[in-house]
Design a protein around this motif. Structure first.
Motif, PDB file in Angstrom:
ATOM      1  N   ALA A  21       9.728  -9.130  -1.535  1.00 24.16           N
ATOM      2  CA  ALA A  21       8.478  -9.243  -0.783  1.00 24.16           C
ATOM      3  C   ALA A  21       8.548 -10.384   0.225  1.00 24.16           C
ATOM      4  O   ALA A  21       8.113 -10.261   1.374  1.00 24.16           O
ATOM      5  CB  ALA A  21       7.305  -9.438  -1.739  1.00 24.16           C
TER       6      ALA A  21
ATOM      7  N   ARG B   9       8.654 -10.127   4.683  1.00 24.17           N
ATOM      8  CA  ARG B   9       7.763 -10.765   5.649  1.00 24.17           C
ATOM      9  C   ARG B   9       8.510 -11.055   6.950  1.00 24.17           C
ATOM     10  O   ARG B   9       7.926 -11.067   8.023  1.00 24.17           O
ATOM     11  CB  ARG B   9       7.194 -12.057   5.053  1.00 24.17           C
ATOM     12  CG  ARG B   9       6.236 -11.817   3.899  1.00 24.17           C
ATOM     13  CD  ARG B   9       5.458 -13.073   3.545  1.00 24.17           C
ATOM     14  NE  ARG B   9       4.605 -12.858   2.410  1.00 24.17           N
ATOM     15  CZ  ARG B   9       4.917 -13.179   1.166  1.00 24.17           C
ATOM     16  NH1 ARG B   9       6.078 -13.748   0.913  1.00 24.17           N
ATOM     17  NH2 ARG B   9       4.093 -12.948   0.170  1.00 24.17           N
TER      18      ARG B   9
ATOM     19  N   VAL C  96       1.393  -5.226   4.583  1.00 26.69           N
ATOM     20  CA  VAL C  96       1.237  -5.697   3.217  1.00 26.69           C
ATOM     21  C   VAL C  96       1.449  -4.542   2.257  1.00 26.69           C
ATOM     22  O   VAL C  96       1.122  -3.387   2.554  1.00 26.69           O
ATOM     23  CB  VAL C  96      -0.170  -6.317   3.026  1.00 26.69           C
ATOM     24  CG1 VAL C  96      -1.253  -5.276   3.226  1.00 26.69           C
ATOM     25  CG2 VAL C  96      -0.304  -6.961   1.649  1.00 26.69           C
ATOM     26  N   ASP C  97       2.031  -4.814   1.111  1.00 27.61           N
ATOM     27  CA  ASP C  97       2.299  -3.785   0.104  1.00 27.61           C
ATOM     28  C   ASP C  97       1.132  -3.755  -0.880  1.00 27.61           C
ATOM     29  O   ASP C  97       0.898  -4.718  -1.610  1.00 27.61           O
ATOM     30  CB  ASP C  97       3.609  -4.094  -0.620  1.00 27.61           C
ATOM     31  CG  ASP C  97       3.988  -3.013  -1.611  1.00 27.61           C
ATOM     32  OD1 ASP C  97       3.244  -2.032  -1.721  1.00 27.61           O
ATOM     33  OD2 ASP C  97       5.029  -3.154  -2.268  1.00 27.61           O
ATOM     34  N   ALA C  98       0.396  -2.635  -0.908  1.00 29.77           N
ATOM     35  CA  ALA C  98      -0.811  -2.547  -1.740  1.00 29.77           C
ATOM     36  C   ALA C  98      -0.733  -1.431  -2.766  1.00 29.77           C
ATOM     37  O   ALA C  98      -1.758  -0.972  -3.262  1.00 29.77           O
ATOM     38  CB  ALA C  98      -2.038  -2.349  -0.857  1.00 29.77           C
TER      39      ALA C  98
ATOM     40  N   GLU D 144       0.043   0.694   4.337  1.00 32.51           N
ATOM     41  CA  GLU D 144      -0.031  -0.327   3.292  1.00 32.51           C
ATOM     42  C   GLU D 144       0.172   0.256   1.892  1.00 32.51           C
ATOM     43  O   GLU D 144       0.539  -0.461   0.968  1.00 32.51           O
ATOM     44  CB  GLU D 144      -1.382  -1.045   3.340  1.00 32.51           C
ATOM     45  CG  GLU D 144      -1.587  -1.923   4.570  1.00 32.51           C
ATOM     46  CD  GLU D 144      -2.040  -1.142   5.773  1.00 32.51           C
ATOM     47  OE1 GLU D 144      -2.235  -1.755   6.843  1.00 32.51           O
ATOM     48  OE2 GLU D 144      -2.208   0.108   5.662  1.00 32.51           O
TER      49      GLU D 144
ATOM     50  N   GLN E 191      -4.071  -3.550  -4.659  1.00 36.49           N
ATOM     51  CA  GLN E 191      -4.778  -4.651  -3.997  1.00 36.49           C
ATOM     52  C   GLN E 191      -6.076  -4.167  -3.377  1.00 36.49           C
ATOM     53  O   GLN E 191      -6.052  -3.310  -2.488  1.00 36.49           O
ATOM     54  CB  GLN E 191      -3.903  -5.277  -2.909  1.00 36.49           C
ATOM     55  CG  GLN E 191      -2.693  -6.017  -3.432  1.00 36.49           C
ATOM     56  CD  GLN E 191      -2.026  -6.846  -2.347  1.00 36.49           C
ATOM     57  OE1 GLN E 191      -2.660  -7.258  -1.386  1.00 36.49           O
ATOM     58  NE2 GLN E 191      -0.732  -7.097  -2.505  1.00 36.49           N
TER      59      GLN E 191
ATOM     60  N   TYR F 118      -7.966  -0.130   4.229  1.00 39.32           N
ATOM     61  CA  TYR F 118      -6.722   0.215   4.895  1.00 39.32           C
ATOM     62  C   TYR F 118      -6.940   1.471   5.732  1.00 39.32           C
ATOM     63  O   TYR F 118      -7.669   2.389   5.341  1.00 39.32           O
ATOM     64  CB  TYR F 118      -5.612   0.446   3.867  1.00 39.32           C
ATOM     65  CG  TYR F 118      -5.483  -0.675   2.865  1.00 39.32           C
ATOM     66  CD1 TYR F 118      -4.824  -1.847   3.196  1.00 39.32           C
ATOM     67  CD2 TYR F 118      -6.044  -0.566   1.592  1.00 39.32           C
ATOM     68  CE1 TYR F 118      -4.709  -2.888   2.286  1.00 39.32           C
ATOM     69  CE2 TYR F 118      -5.944  -1.602   0.672  1.00 39.32           C
ATOM     70  CZ  TYR F 118      -5.278  -2.761   1.030  1.00 39.32           C
ATOM     71  OH  TYR F 118      -5.183  -3.792   0.132  1.00 39.32           O
TER      72      TYR F 118
END
Length: 254
Positions: A8, A12, A18-20, A185, A206, A210
């Protein structure tokens, strides 16, 4: 856990969304592995080229073709076969492996130029739909047959709202042309094809909002075919569901 966190942090650098979702880290790790391998092969190819040019100037006899061509080609073939096999496993885990029986069922319908989402209600069964009954202007965009006994508690919304931490099984349909359902996401992308129902399952992790995008050129209004997926804590999702039931006079899922 440490490996996933390291992936992760590394991603970046690549400016990925973002990984949700729960399945996202494995996909991101495979993507990053492919990028690093491609970069390494690019550097290696240039080194071999430079070394080969220098060696040919000094060598009294040509280097054997087996060393320069066949062995590297075999190694590359094996490497790409392994990467393809891993990618196929990740793909199959979402599309060919069924969702858990406890997964929440949601139907996604694409049409020019909107997305609609249907929840089956307390009976856990979707009501029948008929093309002849489709009437968006009359509040029935999916053609829901109100005479069907399973239709009374179906809830249709223009926003996909999900509880965090619970697996979701999406059934994708289209009323007209091919639409591409994508949520970057959530690491989701699946076509909705007329006459077919495609399933894809995932677990959002999360809370947040989205964008849902259409990734197929589906007509002149393609640019505005967007919707939103809202991921809520379970308690807040229950409150939202109760509010929708009260507004429509229907009973939703337990």
């Amino acid at each position: 856990m440490h490996f996933t966190q390291g992936i992760a942090n590394g991603l970046r650098f690549w400016h990925l969304p973002v990984d949700a979702s729960r399945h996202g880290p494995a996909l991101d790790a495979h993507l990053l592995l492919n990028l690093w391998i491609a970069l390494s092969l690019l550097a290696l190819a240039h080194l071999i080229l430079l070394a080969g040019l220098a060696f040919r100037r000094r060598a009294s006899r040509p280097v054997h073709t087996l060393l320069l061509e066949y062995i590297p080609l075999a190694a590359l073939t094996l490497l790409f076969a392994l990467l393809a096999a891993r990618a196929q496993q990740l793909w199959a885990a979402q599309r060919y492996t069924g969702a858990s029986p406890a997964a929440m069922q949601v139907e996604v319908t694409g049409m020019q130029f909107a997305w609609y989402f249907r929840y089956p209600g307390v009976d856990a069964a979707f009501g029948e739909t008929r093309p002849s009954l489709v009437a968006p202007g009359e509040g029935n965009p999916l053609g829901l047959d109100q005479t069907d006994r399973h239709s009374g508690d179906d809830l249709v919304t223009s926003q996909l709202v999900l509880p965090a931490g619970r697996e979701v099984d999406l059934a994708l349909r289209s009323q007209d042309v091919i639409h591409g359902f994508a949520v970057p996401e959530m690491r989701l992308k699946q076509n909705a094809v007329p006459g077919q129902t495609a399933h894809i399952h995932f677990t959002p992790t999360q809370p947040g909002s989205y964008a849902i995008l259409c990734t197929q050129l589906c007509g002149l209004g393609h640019y505005r075919m967007q919707a939103t997926v809202r991921v809520l804590p379970p308690a807040e999702f229950d409150v939202w569901l109760q509010a929708q039931e009260a507004a429509t006079g229907k009973r939703g899922q337990p």
